[in-house]
Enzyme design. Structure first.
Site, PDB file in Angstrom:
ATOM      1  N   PHE A 126       0.851  -1.187   0.000  1.00 22.31           N
ATOM      2  CA  PHE A 126       0.000   0.000   0.000  1.00 22.31           C
ATOM      3  C   PHE A 126       0.896   1.249   0.000  1.00 22.31           C
ATOM      4  O   PHE A 126       1.875   1.310   0.740  1.00 22.31           O
ATOM      5  CB  PHE A 126      -0.913  -0.024   1.222  1.00 22.31           C
ATOM      6  CG  PHE A 126      -1.980   1.026   1.186  1.00 22.31           C
ATOM      7  CD1 PHE A 126      -3.138   0.834   0.447  1.00 22.31           C
ATOM      8  CD2 PHE A 126      -1.824   2.228   1.862  1.00 22.31           C
ATOM      9  CE1 PHE A 126      -4.118   1.805   0.399  1.00 22.31           C
ATOM     10  CE2 PHE A 126      -2.805   3.208   1.810  1.00 22.31           C
ATOM     11  CZ  PHE A 126      -3.955   2.991   1.079  1.00 22.31           C
ATOM     12  N   ASP A 196       0.973  -4.567   8.909  1.00 16.61           N
ATOM     13  CA  ASP A 196      -0.155  -3.673   8.681  1.00 16.61           C
ATOM     14  C   ASP A 196      -1.409  -4.541   8.535  1.00 16.61           C
ATOM     15  O   ASP A 196      -1.514  -5.330   7.591  1.00 16.61           O
ATOM     16  CB  ASP A 196       0.090  -2.829   7.422  1.00 16.61           C
ATOM     17  CG  ASP A 196      -0.971  -1.744   7.252  1.00 16.61           C
ATOM     18  OD1 ASP A 196      -2.113  -1.952   7.714  1.00 16.61           O
ATOM     19  OD2 ASP A 196      -0.660  -0.709   6.631  1.00 16.61           O
ATOM     20  N   TYR A 221     -11.474   2.380   9.897  1.00 15.48           N
ATOM     21  CA  TYR A 221     -12.667   2.683   9.082  1.00 15.48           C
ATOM     22  C   TYR A 221     -12.981   1.627   8.023  1.00 15.48           C
ATOM     23  O   TYR A 221     -13.918   1.785   7.264  1.00 15.48           O
ATOM     24  CB  TYR A 221     -12.531   4.054   8.405  1.00 15.48           C
ATOM     25  CG  TYR A 221     -11.219   4.278   7.673  1.00 15.48           C
ATOM     26  CD1 TYR A 221     -11.011   3.751   6.411  1.00 15.48           C
ATOM     27  CD2 TYR A 221     -10.194   5.016   8.241  1.00 15.48           C
ATOM     28  CE1 TYR A 221      -9.819   3.951   5.742  1.00 15.48           C
ATOM     29  CE2 TYR A 221      -8.999   5.227   7.593  1.00 15.48           C
ATOM     30  CZ  TYR A 221      -8.810   4.683   6.332  1.00 15.48           C
ATOM     31  OH  TYR A 221      -7.624   4.870   5.681  1.00 15.48           O
ATOM     32  N   LYS A 222     -12.192   0.563   7.968  1.00 14.79           N
ATOM     33  CA  LYS A 222     -12.476  -0.499   6.983  1.00 14.79           C
ATOM     34  C   LYS A 222     -13.347  -1.567   7.644  1.00 14.79           C
ATOM     35  O   LYS A 222     -14.520  -1.314   7.897  1.00 14.79           O
ATOM     36  CB  LYS A 222     -11.159  -1.046   6.437  1.00 14.79           C
ATOM     37  CG  LYS A 222     -10.457  -0.009   5.557  1.00 14.79           C
ATOM     38  CD  LYS A 222      -9.049  -0.398   5.170  1.00 14.79           C
ATOM     39  CE  LYS A 222      -8.457   0.715   4.288  1.00 14.79           C
ATOM     40  NZ  LYS A 222      -6.993   0.670   4.226  1.00 14.79           N
ATOM     41  N   ARG A 369     -12.450  -4.184  -7.565  1.00 16.65           N
ATOM     42  CA  ARG A 369     -12.285  -4.766  -6.237  1.00 16.65           C
ATOM     43  C   ARG A 369     -13.651  -4.847  -5.561  1.00 16.65           C
ATOM     44  O   ARG A 369     -14.391  -3.872  -5.508  1.00 16.65           O
ATOM     45  CB  ARG A 369     -11.345  -3.854  -5.451  1.00 16.65           C
ATOM     46  CG  ARG A 369     -10.726  -4.458  -4.236  1.00 16.65           C
ATOM     47  CD  ARG A 369      -9.613  -3.578  -3.711  1.00 16.65           C
ATOM     48  NE  ARG A 369     -10.097  -2.281  -3.258  1.00 16.65           N
ATOM     49  CZ  ARG A 369      -9.542  -1.573  -2.274  1.00 16.65           C
ATOM     50  NH1 ARG A 369      -8.476  -2.026  -1.653  1.00 16.65           N
ATOM     51  NH2 ARG A 369     -10.030  -0.402  -1.924  1.00 16.65           N
TER      52      ARG A 369
HETATM   53  C1  LIG Z   1      -6.216   1.764   4.069  1.00 11.76           C
HETATM   54  C2  LIG Z   1      -4.802   1.487   4.367  1.00 11.76           C
HETATM   55  C3  LIG Z   1      -4.026   2.426   5.031  1.00 11.76           C
HETATM   56  C4  LIG Z   1      -4.623   3.763   5.374  1.00 11.76           C
HETATM   57  O1  LIG Z   1      -3.784   4.631   6.010  1.00 11.76           O
HETATM   58  P1  LIG Z   1      -4.394   6.035   6.517  1.00 11.76           P
HETATM   59  O2  LIG Z   1      -3.304   6.607   7.307  1.00 11.76           O
HETATM   60  O3  LIG Z   1      -5.637   5.727   7.278  1.00 11.76           O
HETATM   61  O4  LIG Z   1      -4.761   6.846   5.325  1.00 11.76           O
HETATM   62  C5  LIG Z   1      -2.710   2.107   5.325  1.00 11.76           C
HETATM   63  N1  LIG Z   1      -2.194   0.900   4.973  1.00 11.76           N
HETATM   64  C6  LIG Z   1      -2.930  -0.024   4.323  1.00 11.76           C
HETATM   65  C7  LIG Z   1      -2.342  -1.340   3.964  1.00 11.76           C
HETATM   66  C8  LIG Z   1      -4.258   0.245   3.996  1.00 11.76           C
HETATM   67  O5  LIG Z   1      -4.972  -0.646   3.327  1.00 11.76           O
END
Ligand SMILES: *Cc1c(COP(=O)(O)O)cnc(C)c1O
Length: 410
Positions: A126, A196, A221-222, A369
């Protein structure tokens, strides 16, 4: 083999997680397959935010830091998330964003391994994970980021690696790493492992303790359904809590914040990774989402997810053959909570699906997705979604959609 409507309805009727759907406020006519990006709204979150605003803020005012448990919320909600990811009480705290937490833990880890200067990760991780790693490397003397393809990671763990930084379940492919094996391989060369869990927490089974994990971060938030911009969480195994120090030494990480002392002295526990004042409204919504996830039996969740993703892959492939959709998600083997297909016209196809009430998302350059969330989706939803995809492809209706506009949230 494709199933008929009666067969998927029978699966729903026998589904022990069926009642959870009513706990979410979903708009009628929508099949929501984007919980991997923004989880749906728990009805209890609306009530919790309303209560926090009207009673705790409006009436309680500053007294609510103590009386309504505001100050304790990062730790309280952290302890709840700990139960979802196989951590012990006092090993998880809610704070900041995933990006900021990555930064705090990566710097702390590398500083604890001063003779090892490499952060090892995979290309296509990511973006924020890669960018934060690059920023950490810029900040610390001689530090550097090394990326190797997922399959080669074990072999790339050389004695100069201080930190292995991986996303457990990949945001595009849903390929899911063997956390236990890779953590052990990192430990064999003296490195720490930082996972992560943004696409894992609340979605797929995670046991940080059993995996021997050192550090982790994840998103609120996911799959935890904490609402847009919900605060994130971080995990530091108890055995590291005395040695690792956050580079963002804010007053709430201090051992005694309300002593207002001039010199920093980190808290003994996980609170040392807090920085500033907790986002109380965001925490209220997140806690409601986490509470629902805690009520769902983990084995039922895992079983339904596996079955739903399998059904979706089978139905889409059976009904859309010849249209050039290519499965990106692992067909067998560990996968996360979404299913991705590649198609050169993926963006326009997704727009046509969204126009028909099937909300998924698009990831560059060509990925469609679809998030499959067992708490608020049923087997019939998944089956109908496959039918909508077939309709959009069979009719070529996606050709009516405009091409993408750069810079928009996809
Ligand atoms: C969604 C996501 C993030 C989001 O990071 P934010 O700091 O909340 O914007 C980070 N890492 C991964 C792997 C994600 O899927």
């Amino acid at each position: 083999m494709s199933l008929d409507r009666a067969a998927v309805q029978a699966l729903d009727a026998a589904d022990p997680l069926r009642p959870f759907r009513d706990r979410f406020a979903l708009p009628p006519g929508v099949i929501y397959m984007d919980g991997n990006s923004l989880g749906a709204l728990p009805k209890a979150a609306r009530q919790a935010v309303e209560r926090t605003v009207s009673q705790e803020w409006g009436a309680g005012l500053i007294r609510s830091w103590n009386d309504a448990g505001w100050m304790a919320a990062p730790r309280r909600v952290g302890d709840k998330i700990a139960r979802l990811v196989g951590a012990a009480p006092g090993e998880v705290v809610v704070a900041d964003s995933t990006s900021v937490n990555l930064f705090k833990l990566a710097v702390a880890a590398l500083r604890a391994r001063p003779d090892r200067r490499v952060i090892l990760t995979e290309p296509g991780n990511f973006p924020t994970d890669l960018y934060v790693a690059q920023g950490v490397a810029d900040l610390l003397p001689q530090a550097q980021v090394r990326t190797v393809p997922a399959a080669d990671i074990a072999g790339a763990l050389t004695p100069d690696v201080g930190l292995l930084l991986l996303t457990h379940s990949h945001y595009k492919s849903a390929h899911t790493h063997d956390m236990t094996a890779l953590t052990a391989a990192a430990h064999d060369v003296g490195a720490l492992a930082l996972w992560d869990l943004s696409h894992s927490a609340g979605a797929i089974p995670v046991d940080l303790t059993a995996a021997g994990a050192d550090l982790a971060v994840g998103c609120g938030y996911k799959f935890l359904n904490g609402g847009p911009g919900a605060p994130a969480f971080l995990y530091v195994a108890r055995r590291h809590q005395q040695t690792l120090v956050s580079p963002l030494m804010g007053w709430l990480g201090h051992a005694a914040p309300f002593d207002f002392a001039d010199d920093y002295r980190p808290s003994d526990g996980i609170e040392r990774f807090l920085c500033g004042t907790p986002p109380v409204l965001g925490l209220a919504a997140l806690e409601a989402g986490v509470d629902i996830a805690l009520e769902a039996p983990a084995d039922a969740l895992a079983h339904k997810l596996k079955r739903m993703t399998g059904l979706f892959i089978t139905e889409v492939e059976a009904r859309c053959s010849g249209h050039g959709l290519a499965l990106v998600t692992p067909r067998h083997g560990p996968r996360g909570s979404h299913v991705s297909f590649a198609h050169p016209e993926g963006y326009r196809i997704m727009q046509a699906l969204i126009a028909r009430g099937l909300i998924g998302d698009f990831r560059e350059p060509d990925i469609l997705r679809f998030g499959l969330t067992p708490l608020y989706l049923g087997y019939e939803d998944v089956w109908r979604a496959a039918g909508l995809i077939a309709e959009v492809l069979d009719t070529g209706a996606w050709r009516d959609q405009p091409h993408r506009i750069a810079g928009r949230v996809t």
